[in-house]
Design a protein around this motif. Sequence first.
Motif: not given
Length: 247
Positions: A66-73
């Motif tokens: 929930d604390g990760v901006d997966w859109s940047r991965w």
Amino acid sequence: MAGRSSVRLPGATARVYSNAVEVAQEAARWITGVRVSRTGRLDVALAGGSTPRRLYEALAAPNTQDGVDWSRWHVWFGDERAVPPGDQASNYRLARETLLSRVPIPRGQVHRMPADQPDLENAARRYGEELLGSVPDRLGAMPRLDVVLLGLGENGHTASLFPGDPALEVRDELCVRARADYPPYERLTLTLPLLNAARYVVFLVTGPGKGDALRGVRAGTVPAGRVRPSSGELLWLLDDVAAEALR
Ligand code: 6PG
């Protein structure tokens, strides 16, 4: 990063944790804390084998993801076996089941290594071209991945860079065909120059059986000992059992 204790490995920060679960939890904490560079994205090469399973599950856990901006991965693979992507031996299958199917990384940002193709040389060349065309950061002419996750084989191999295999000496390619000394024999692997161009390289080593390999890393006599980021950081995360060999 904390760590119950530390051990010496050349050119590295090497931290020791009580067990494999702690290693995975620390690795997840560390990775989710990596600062996104000016590229605005995080290019991460995943490790294969069995050790990373706990890390991928920890990354996918609700309190972490929930604390990760997966859109940047952007997800890459350090190596892959020449098997279909749904095969039990596939590194992609492991990553898909434990992480990629559980977090919202945009589909076009998961770059599967196509080792299931009949022409492995062509597949390797295409993956190198994909890296060159997609990874925005450079170290010299080399695409610069943000994070490379690696494991350590009992004979000191890492990714699919095995002792004595010509793939280990390749300097002018990003991805090549390789041959393992246990099945599945046919592989694709990222090359040392690409691994050594990364911002961060993180080895995860847990459990028994890796003592000779770790001593080989320290002595510089095994492939994994040749992973030394030229302008990046090298981290080793070990559990007590594995680290015993270095004490
Ligand atoms: C692979 C991996 C390989 C792995 C080591 C350690 O495709 O097998 O890339 O380099 O990391 O063999 O494997 P374990 O984590 O299963 O001990």
